[in-house]
Write a protein that holds these residues in place. Structure first.
Motif, PDB file in Angstrom:
ATOM      1  N   THR A   1      10.308 -24.818 -13.084  1.00  0.00           N
ATOM      2  CA  THR A   1       8.823 -24.419 -12.398  1.00  0.00           C
ATOM      3  C   THR A   1       8.827 -23.178 -11.594  1.00  0.00           C
ATOM      4  N   ARG A   2      10.120 -22.604 -11.215  1.00  0.00           N
ATOM      5  CA  ARG A   2      10.135 -21.592 -10.387  1.00  0.00           C
ATOM      6  C   ARG A   2       9.607 -20.453 -11.499  1.00  0.00           C
TER       7      ARG A   2
ATOM      8  N   ASN B   1      11.098 -15.909   0.404  1.00  0.00           N
ATOM      9  CA  ASN B   1      10.879 -17.220   0.610  1.00  0.00           C
ATOM     10  C   ASN B   1      12.020 -17.552   1.537  1.00  0.00           C
TER      11      ASN B   1
ATOM     12  N   ARG C   1       5.798 -20.523 -10.515  1.00  0.00           N
ATOM     13  CA  ARG C   1       5.953 -20.016  -9.087  1.00  0.00           C
ATOM     14  C   ARG C   1       6.055 -18.308  -9.137  1.00  0.00           C
TER      15      ARG C   1
ATOM     16  N   ARG D   1       7.195 -15.596   5.560  1.00  0.00           N
ATOM     17  CA  ARG D   1       6.661 -14.722   4.584  1.00  0.00           C
ATOM     18  C   ARG D   1       5.076 -14.352   5.256  1.00  0.00           C
TER      19      ARG D   1
ATOM     20  N   ASN E   1      -1.570 -18.959   7.053  1.00  0.00           N
ATOM     21  CA  ASN E   1      -0.641 -19.744   6.476  1.00  0.00           C
ATOM     22  C   ASN E   1      -0.768 -21.086   7.754  1.00  0.00           C
TER      23      ASN E   1
ATOM     24  N   ARG F   1       2.780 -16.915  -9.911  1.00  0.00           N
ATOM     25  CA  ARG F   1       1.675 -17.221  -8.805  1.00  0.00           C
ATOM     26  C   ARG F   1       1.840 -16.648  -7.510  1.00  0.00           C
ATOM     27  N   PHE F   2       3.101 -16.310  -7.147  1.00  0.00           N
ATOM     28  CA  PHE F   2       3.357 -15.606  -6.038  1.00  0.00           C
ATOM     29  C   PHE F   2       2.993 -13.975  -6.229  1.00  0.00           C
TER      30      PHE F   2
ATOM     31  N   GLY G   1      10.322 -20.604   5.307  1.00  0.00           N
ATOM     32  CA  GLY G   1       9.149 -20.906   4.328  1.00  0.00           C
ATOM     33  C   GLY G   1       8.092 -19.780   4.255  1.00  0.00           C
ATOM     34  N   GLY G   2       7.330 -20.486   3.625  1.00  0.00           N
ATOM     35  CA  GLY G   2       5.819 -19.522   3.403  1.00  0.00           C
ATOM     36  C   GLY G   2       5.347 -19.033   4.578  1.00  0.00           C
TER      37      GLY G   2
ATOM     38  N   ARG H   1      19.278 -22.165  -1.175  1.00  0.00           N
ATOM     39  CA  ARG H   1      18.977 -22.722  -2.477  1.00  0.00           C
ATOM     40  C   ARG H   1      17.217 -22.696  -2.736  1.00  0.00           C
ATOM     41  N   ARG H   2      16.623 -21.560  -2.010  1.00  0.00           N
ATOM     42  CA  ARG H   2      15.343 -21.366  -2.292  1.00  0.00           C
ATOM     43  C   ARG H   2      15.072 -20.662  -3.479  1.00  0.00           C
ATOM     44  N   ASP H   3      13.907 -20.385  -3.714  1.00  0.00           N
ATOM     45  CA  ASP H   3      13.396 -19.609  -5.202  1.00  0.00           C
ATOM     46  C   ASP H   3      13.669 -18.203  -4.961  1.00  0.00           C
TER      47      ASP H   3
ATOM     48  N   ASP I   1       1.009 -24.178   7.148  1.00  0.00           N
ATOM     49  CA  ASP I   1       1.980 -25.008   6.750  1.00  0.00           C
ATOM     50  C   ASP I   1       3.195 -24.595   7.766  1.00  0.00           C
TER      51      ASP I   1
ATOM     52  N   ARG J   1      -0.653 -13.780  -6.149  1.00  0.00           N
ATOM     53  CA  ARG J   1      -1.428 -13.874  -4.938  1.00  0.00           C
ATOM     54  C   ARG J   1      -1.256 -12.802  -4.166  1.00  0.00           C
TER      55      ARG J   1
ATOM     56  N   ASP K   1      15.795 -24.708 -11.920  1.00  0.00           N
ATOM     57  CA  ASP K   1      14.621 -25.240 -11.721  1.00  0.00           C
ATOM     58  C   ASP K   1      13.177 -24.315 -12.457  1.00  0.00           C
TER      59      ASP K   1
HETATM   60  N1  CTP Z   1      11.061 -23.811  -3.396  1.00  0.00           N
HETATM   61  C1  CTP Z   1      11.902 -23.544  -3.966  1.00  0.00           C
HETATM   62  N2  CTP Z   1      11.842 -23.913  -5.442  1.00  0.00           N
HETATM   63  C2  CTP Z   1      10.828 -24.561  -5.816  1.00  0.00           C
HETATM   64  C3  CTP Z   1       9.787 -25.077  -4.909  1.00  0.00           C
HETATM   65  C4  CTP Z   1       9.877 -24.751  -3.639  1.00  0.00           C
HETATM   66  O1  CTP Z   1      13.054 -23.145  -3.868  1.00  0.00           O
HETATM   67  N3  CTP Z   1      10.671 -25.019  -7.072  1.00  0.00           N
HETATM   68  C5  CTP Z   1      11.112 -23.246  -1.909  1.00  0.00           C
HETATM   69  C6  CTP Z   1      10.500 -22.253  -1.621  1.00  0.00           C
HETATM   70  O2  CTP Z   1      11.538 -21.274  -1.112  1.00  0.00           O
HETATM   71  C7  CTP Z   1       9.639 -22.471  -0.541  1.00  0.00           C
HETATM   72  C8  CTP Z   1       9.812 -23.908   0.175  1.00  0.00           C
HETATM   73  O3  CTP Z   1      10.844 -24.395  -0.981  1.00  0.00           O
HETATM   74  O4  CTP Z   1       9.832 -21.413   0.443  1.00  0.00           O
HETATM   75  C9  CTP Z   1       8.731 -24.659   0.401  1.00  0.00           C
HETATM   76  O5  CTP Z   1       7.940 -24.747  -0.799  1.00  0.00           O
HETATM   77  P1  CTP Z   1       6.512 -24.543  -0.911  1.00  0.00           P
HETATM   78  O6  CTP Z   1       5.787 -25.230   0.215  1.00  0.00           O
HETATM   79  O7  CTP Z   1       5.719 -25.192  -2.256  1.00  0.00           O
HETATM   80  O8  CTP Z   1       6.198 -22.995  -0.787  1.00  0.00           O
HETATM   81  P2  CTP Z   1       5.484 -21.918   0.182  1.00  0.00           P
HETATM   82  O9  CTP Z   1       6.405 -20.631   0.314  1.00  0.00           O
HETATM   83  O10 CTP Z   1       5.048 -22.381   1.442  1.00  0.00           O
HETATM   84  O11 CTP Z   1       4.369 -21.623  -0.740  1.00  0.00           O
HETATM   85  P3  CTP Z   1       2.571 -21.761  -0.523  1.00  0.00           P
HETATM   86  O12 CTP Z   1       2.264 -20.549   0.532  1.00  0.00           O
HETATM   87  O13 CTP Z   1       2.044 -21.773  -1.852  1.00  0.00           O
HETATM   88  O14 CTP Z   1       2.463 -23.017   0.245  1.00  0.00           O
END
Ligand code: CTP
Length: 400
Positions: A166-167, A123, A170, A21, A29, A173-174, A17-18, A117-119, A31, A177, A164
């Motif tokens: 909401t992507r 990521n 996202r 990256r 980061n 947003r990415f 994940g994040g 399955r990620r966005d 998390d 950023r 999804d």
């Molecule tokens: N994810 C996704 N679709 C979404 C939300 C999240 O596929 N609607 C996936 C993303 O690939 C992401 C992972 O779930 O890597 C974790 O989500 P999130 O914590 O929101 O993403 P981060 O990349 O960690 O973003 P941030 O740096 O803003 O915390």
């Protein structure tokens, strides 16, 4: 230690994940997310049993949060201050969607299915830390490294935004950023999926936009969303005012941007009250925030007395008396002169003006109680405000 324990159990564990990256981009980061090819909850519980802390797990999703504390720090041999608050573990999973916008259903699966399955490709990067010792290899199934180098936000498949919506938010947003470009085909898919935004719950849209407020300059994200038609897709009345950038900057200069939905006040208060209500209801704001934004609108646009040069203070107090403090703060910051000074003066002094006399004074004068009391006290207060009374002696004469 996670790698060590996973290796002992010959369990595939990946940092995902994040954080991956951001490590590669050399951005901070904190998390820490691991995917476990197996039972993440059992693994987190094993870590907890070995190193302390506590685990909160969510069985339907196969996820666990390992909360670390001072004892864990000692057991791990890490300075307490340097320890993250928690570490997330998730069982590798492949989601499918029963119908768009529903909660995902979870299967066990391999890391590739999980990452797939990620966005966005950037990521999907992972660092494998087990089952073999000293692995630490970057896993890149979807050309995330190339896109990271090229600065591109790219979806993995053409139905990503339908799965999804909401992507869409996202992606912006990415891109905002990281200063990355939304890759052309991805941008086209966003355009096609815009109508899906209508179906997303207000809470998810609001949460996503609240995350945008954490970025350094959210105005450019909002302008992009407006230009691509995403704001209008969320609600037809949702528009970005052209002066947004200037106002957002002013908010940050005063360090007010993290306070009490400040960005929302600016984004919406230029709209008519019925649109503020409609958008607020769409985004499930709740009554207090809708009312506060409407108050900001009223102060800025609907009180002619505030536009006068040197209005009588009592007239200003009469209209601003019931306004929430934060709405006043925002309006003072954004109004032109002379309005801004008038609102500030109200906040700094006029709103605190009280006559010396109170109900007891009037009683002692032999006045029978009733609504007349508040009328007299209001008159007294106004006389102080407007400079007709300047001392206790003058107030007493006024009362006589
Ligand atoms: N994810 C996704 N679709 C979404 C939300 C999240 O596929 N609607 C996936 C993303 O690939 C992401 C992972 O779930 O890597 C974790 O989500 P999130 O914590 O929101 O993403 P981060 O990349 O960690 O973003 P941030 O740096 O803003 O915390």
């Amino acid at each position: 230690k996670v790698a060590e324990e996973a290796q002992k159990q010959t369990l595939g564990v990946y940092l995902v994940g994040g954080i991956v990256r951001d490590l590669l981009l050399e951005r901070a980061n904190h998390d820490i997310d691991f995917v476990v090819e197996g039972d993440a909850i059992a693994f987190a519980e094993h870590m907890q049993a070995t190193y302390g802390g506590s685990v909160h797990s969510y069985a339907p999703f196969g996820t666990a949060k390992w909360h670390l504390d001072a004892d864990t720090a000692e057991a791990l041999g890490i300075a307490n201050g340097k320890l993250p608050d928690h570490i997330d573990f998730a069982s590798a999973r492949n989601e499918y969607y029963l119908h768009p916008t529903a909660l995902p259903t979870v299967y066990s699966g391999s890391i590739k299915l999980d990452l797939g399955r990620r966005d966005f490709t950037i990521n999907t990067l992972a660092i494998q830390i087990s089952p073999a010792a000293h692995m630490w290899r970057i896993v890149d199934y979807f050309s995330g490294l190339d896109d990271l180098k090229a600065g591109l936000i790219r979806v993995l498949h053409s139905l990503s935004f339908v799965d999804d919506p909401t992507r869409i938010l996202r992606a912006v947003r990415f891109s905002e950023r990281l200063n990355f470009k939304i890759e052309d085909r991805t941008a086209e898919l966003i355009t096609n999926a815009l109508p899906m935004l209508r179906r997303i719950t207000g809470e998810r849209v609001r949460n996503e936009l609240n995350l945008l407020w954490q970025e350094a300059a959210p105005e450019s994200g909002i302008y992009t969303l407006a230009k691509m038609g995403a704001l209008a897709a969320i609600h037809p009345a949702f528009k970005a005012p052209s002066h947004l950038g200037k106002l957002f900057k002013r908010l940050r200069a005063r360090d007010l941007h993290q306070e009490s939905d400040a960005y929302w006040h600016i984004l919406l208060s230029h709209l008519p009250n019925e649109d503020i209500t409609a958008i607020g209801e769409r985004l499930l704001f709740g009554k207090p925030l809708i009312t506060a934004i409407q108050a900001t609108h009223t102060i800025l646009y609907e009180l002619p007395v505030l536009k006068e040069n040197s209005p009588k203070p009592s007239r200003v107090v009469a209209v601003l008396g019931a306004m929430p403090a934060f709405s006043l703060e925002i309006a003072a910051l954004f109004a032109e002169e002379p309005m801004s000074t008038t609102i500030r003066t109200y906040m700094d002094s006029w709103q605190n003006v009280r006559p010396k006399a109170d109900g007891n004074t009037l009683k002692a004068m032999g006045l029978s109680t009733g609504p007349i009391y508040s009328q007299i006290l209001l008159q007294l207060k106004n006389a102080w405000l407007d400079g007709e009374i300047n001392s206790q002696a003058e107030e007493e004469r006024f009362l006589e």
